[in-house]
Design a protein around this motif. Sequence first.
Motif, PDB file in Angstrom:
ATOM      1  N   PRO A  58      -9.049  -1.764   8.651  1.00  9.39           N
ATOM      2  CA  PRO A  58      -7.625  -1.441   8.748  1.00  9.39           C
ATOM      3  C   PRO A  58      -6.779  -2.602   8.212  1.00  9.39           C
ATOM      4  N   SER A  59      -5.658  -2.267   7.630  1.00  8.35           N
ATOM      5  CA  SER A  59      -4.710  -3.172   6.962  1.00  8.35           C
ATOM      6  C   SER A  59      -5.133  -3.468   5.523  1.00  8.35           C
ATOM      7  N   ARG A  60      -6.253  -2.911   5.093  1.00 10.93           N
ATOM      8  CA  ARG A  60      -6.640  -3.003   3.690  1.00 10.93           C
ATOM      9  C   ARG A  60      -6.884  -1.599   3.148  1.00 10.93           C
ATOM     10  N   GLY A  61      -6.829  -1.458   1.839  1.00  8.55           N
ATOM     11  CA  GLY A  61      -7.118  -0.183   1.211  1.00  8.55           C
ATOM     12  C   GLY A  61      -7.915  -0.414  -0.054  1.00  8.55           C
ATOM     13  N   VAL A  62      -8.665   0.576  -0.480  1.00 12.18           N
ATOM     14  CA  VAL A  62      -9.405   0.443  -1.734  1.00 12.18           C
ATOM     15  C   VAL A  62      -8.787   1.356  -2.781  1.00 12.18           C
ATOM     16  N   TRP A  63      -8.585   0.795  -3.947  1.00 11.68           N
ATOM     17  CA  TRP A  63      -8.025   1.514  -5.079  1.00 11.68           C
ATOM     18  C   TRP A  63      -9.162   1.891  -6.016  1.00 11.68           C
ATOM     19  N   LEU A 105       4.938  -2.548   5.381  1.00 13.75           N
ATOM     20  CA  LEU A 105       5.831  -1.622   4.687  1.00 13.75           C
ATOM     21  C   LEU A 105       5.028  -0.510   4.008  1.00 13.75           C
ATOM     22  N   LEU A 106       3.992  -0.885   3.251  1.00 11.91           N
ATOM     23  CA  LEU A 106       3.202   0.135   2.566  1.00 11.91           C
ATOM     24  C   LEU A 106       2.516   1.050   3.571  1.00 11.91           C
ATOM     25  N   ARG A 131       8.260   7.143  -5.254  1.00 12.18           N
ATOM     26  CA  ARG A 131       8.515   6.109  -6.256  1.00 12.18           C
ATOM     27  C   ARG A 131       8.415   4.723  -5.628  1.00 12.18           C
ATOM     28  N   PHE A 132       8.885   4.589  -4.408  1.00  6.46           N
ATOM     29  CA  PHE A 132       8.797   3.322  -3.686  1.00  6.46           C
ATOM     30  C   PHE A 132       7.334   2.931  -3.497  1.00  6.46           C
ATOM     31  N   ILE A 133       6.474   3.894  -3.183  1.00  2.25           N
ATOM     32  CA  ILE A 133       5.047   3.622  -3.036  1.00  2.25           C
ATOM     33  C   ILE A 133       4.473   3.082  -4.344  1.00  2.25           C
ATOM     34  N   LEU A 134       4.841   3.700  -5.462  1.00  2.00           N
ATOM     35  CA  LEU A 134       4.356   3.227  -6.755  1.00  2.00           C
ATOM     36  C   LEU A 134       4.762   1.778  -7.004  1.00  2.00           C
ATOM     37  N   LEU A 140       0.983  -5.623  -4.903  1.00  2.60           N
ATOM     38  CA  LEU A 140       0.170  -6.103  -3.796  1.00  2.60           C
ATOM     39  C   LEU A 140      -1.026  -6.921  -4.282  1.00  2.60           C
ATOM     40  N   PRO A 141      -1.407  -7.954  -3.520  1.00  2.00           N
ATOM     41  CA  PRO A 141      -2.530  -8.800  -3.950  1.00  2.00           C
ATOM     42  C   PRO A 141      -3.874  -8.101  -3.829  1.00  2.00           C
TER      43      PRO A 141
END
Length: 252
Positions: A58-63, A105-106, A131-134, A140-141
């Motif tokens: 949690p607090s991380r995501g994978v792209w 925020l994200l 659009r804000f999400i984009l 983000l690092p």
Amino acid sequence: MALSFENDSTAIPVIGVAADYASGHIIPAHSHQRAQLLYAIEGVLVIETELGRWVVPPSRGVWLKAGISHTVRMRGAARMRSIFVNPDAIPGLPDSDCVIDVSPLLRELILAATKVETDYQAESRDGRLMRFILDELCSLPILPFNLPWPQDARIIRVCQALVEEPADGRAASDWAAMLAMSDKTFHRQFQRQTGITFGRWRQQARLLMSLESLAQGMPIVQVALQHGYESQSAFAAAFKRQFGLPPSEFYL
């Protein structure tokens, strides 16, 4: 995981999806026409592709880029929230599969996006939210949560064994002998296949696997010993160097 929006008009650049899964659930190999940000507000996700393995707390995501075949495994009951993005929605999106830091925020934007219907208008409140999400995704690092995976079947045997038994302390020379290679050839092949040295890969594997045990509430000293460290302090020092926080604070 079949998703009905895959054939929707590309005029909708971002779509949010929410799904909850039991611990141990596995989503078999699949891919999407859109890029995907996988994020769990609870539980740990283990995501595997042909080229890498990501352990995502949690607090991380994978792209993941569009078209990447991947499996998803749940460690602990997982509440997964995904964002699907047209690859050309905005310049500056991550250009490789990676783990990113999900800011508070994200996180709230992702939660809001999963409640938005897929027929929103670009100039509506929902359109501005997307659009804000984009914009956030472009800023983000990228974090060191990736475990590169080899393609050579011989090196895969070594990596798979170390993932299944992180405390295995056999030296590189032992693995080389098992594969009927010289030490020099083993080190050269391993780095060619993974991009990093055998020692660095094993340490990274141990630390990433430890995230799963920590997420399940296992005592830190037990996690340390089960992942090949001689003491809790040695584990904590390596963990902080890798992730920037001691293991005791990681899930706070």
